[in-house]
Design an enzyme around this catalytic site. Structure first.
Site, PDB file in Angstrom:
ATOM      1  N   HIS A  57     -96.368 -15.771 -21.610  1.00  4.05           N
ATOM      2  CA  HIS A  57     -94.938 -15.855 -21.950  1.00  4.05           C
ATOM      3  C   HIS A  57     -94.636 -17.149 -22.715  1.00  4.05           C
ATOM      4  CE1 HIS A  57     -94.577 -13.334 -18.135  1.00  4.05           C
ATOM      5  NE2 HIS A  57     -93.997 -12.581 -19.043  1.00  4.05           N
ATOM      6  N   ALA A  96     -91.607 -14.566 -13.534  1.00  7.33           N
ATOM      7  CA  ALA A  96     -92.963 -14.876 -13.047  1.00  7.33           C
ATOM      8  C   ALA A  96     -93.799 -15.308 -14.256  1.00  7.33           C
ATOM      9  CB  ALA A  96     -93.591 -13.694 -12.312  1.00  7.33           C
TER      10      ALA A  96
END
Ligand code: PAF
Length: 279
Positions: free
Chosen positions: A36, A31
C-alpha cells in the site's frame, strides 16, 4: 495529514483544492503494508494531493468469517500514511457509506465467470459499488491499484469505461517479502508456521512460469502446479489459471510479452491467498 470521516466534509475540502491541483486516490481496506505504501508513494509522484481511503467494505465479502477476521488497524495505518507523505485519509463508517443496503447491482460480464468472479460470487459487485462511490466522492484524476489483485484491476478498468469516469487507472507491481510472498493484509492472519509455508504460492507461480518459458503448454503447466500443491497438504488449491493479463480470460497458449498472467488462489488454514505473475 488530515482525516475525514464524512463524505460531506471530504467533498467540501477537496472542492477547494481541485480548482488548481490534481488528485490521486489510493483505495484500501486498511491493515496497510509496504505494498500500500508503494501505491501512496507512486500517487505522491503523480498527483498534487494524495487521498487514501480506508474502508473495510462489507458488500464485497461473501464470507462472514472473512469479514469478521479482516484486520482493522486504523491508528497504526494513519501513522504509516504520515511517513509516506499522504495528505488526506478518508475513513468513513459503514453507515456513512451505506445509509441503506445498496439496491444497485453491478455485473462485470465474463469477468464474473472466471477465477475470483467464479469463486467469490458477488465480490466484484461489492468492489465495483464501493469504488464507484469513492470515485464520485473524491473525483480523483488518477486511482492506484496493486497488481496482486489483477482481476480487480480489470474490473475497475471496466467500471471506468462503462460509467465514463474521468479517472486514469494506474496498476502498480506487486510488492513481495524477501522470500517471494506477495504482501497482503490477510498475511497477518497466518500462524508463524503457515507464514513459513505461504511461500509455496510464489514457488508454484515460478514453477508454472519456468515450464511455460520452456515451451510447455498452459494445460501442462497447470497440471504440474496441481501436483505441486497436492503434495503440500496444508494447502487447498482453488484455481491455477493461465490467462490474458488484460481480459483475464483463460489462454491456451503463451501470449505476447507482458500479456500472459499466471493466477493462483489457495486456502492455507483459515486464510485464502491469491497471487499472480505477469510475463
Ligand atoms: O483492494 C482492496 O483493498 C479493495 O478491494 C478496494 C479496492 C479498496 C475496494 O474495497
Amino acid at each position: 495529514m488530515l482525516r475525514f470521516d464524512t463524505i460531506a466534509s471530504l467533498r467540501q475540502h477537496l472542492a477547494g483544492l481541485r480548482v488548481s491541483q490534481s488528485i490521486g486516490l489510493v483505495p484500501t481496506m486498511g491493515a496497510l503494508h509496504d505494498g500500500h505504501l508503494t501505491l501512496i508513494q507512486q500517487a505522491r509522484q503523480q498527483a498534487d494531493v494524495v487521498v487514501c481511503s480506508i474502508f473495510v467494505n462489507p458488500v464485497q465479502f461473501n464470507n462472514a468469517d472473512d469479514l469478521a477476521r479482516y484486520p482493522r488497524t486504523l491508528d497504526a495505518d494513519c501513522a504509516l500514511l504520515e511517513t509516506v507523505g499522504c495528505d488526506i485519509v478518508f475513513a468513513p463508517s459503514v453507515d456513512e457509506m451505506y445509509p441503506a443496503a445498496p439496491s444497485l447491482t453491478l455485473n462485470f460480464g465474463a469477468l464474473e465467470t472466471v477465477m475470483e468472479g467464479a469463486f467469490r460470487p458477488g465480490h466484484f459487485n461489492g468492489v465495483g459499488l464501493v469504488v464507484a462511490k469513492l470515485f464520485n466522492i473524491v473525483q480523483p484524476d488518477k486511482a492506484f491499484f496493486g497488481q496482486k489483485d489483477l482481476q480487480q484491476v480489470a474490473v475497475i478498468r471496466s467500471l471506468i469505461r462503462n460509467l465514463s469516469f474521468p479517472v486514469e487507472l494506474v496498476r502498480s507491481p506487486t510488492v513481495r517479502e524477501a522470500d517471494g510472498l506477495a504482501m497482503s493484509s490477510r498475511n497477518r492472519n497466518l500462524t508463524p508456521d503457515e507464514r513459513d509455508q505461504a511461500t509455496t504460492l510464489f514457488a508454484a507461480l515460478t514453477l508454472a512460469h519456468d515450464l511455460l518459458a520452456d515451451g510447455q503448454t498452459p494445460a501442462q503447466a497447470k497440471a504440474a502446479v496441481g501436483d505441486f500443491i497436492s503434495a503440500r497438504p496444508a494447502f487447498r488449491l482453488e484455481y491455477i489459471e493461465i490467462a490474458n493479463a488484460d481480459t483475464l480470460m483463460p489462454a491456451d497458449e503463451v501470449l505476447a510479452p507482458g500479456q500472459t498472467a499466471i493466477c493462483i488462489a489457495a486456502h492455507l488454514g483459515k486464510v485464502r491467498l491469491i497471487d499472480n505473475l505477469v510475463f
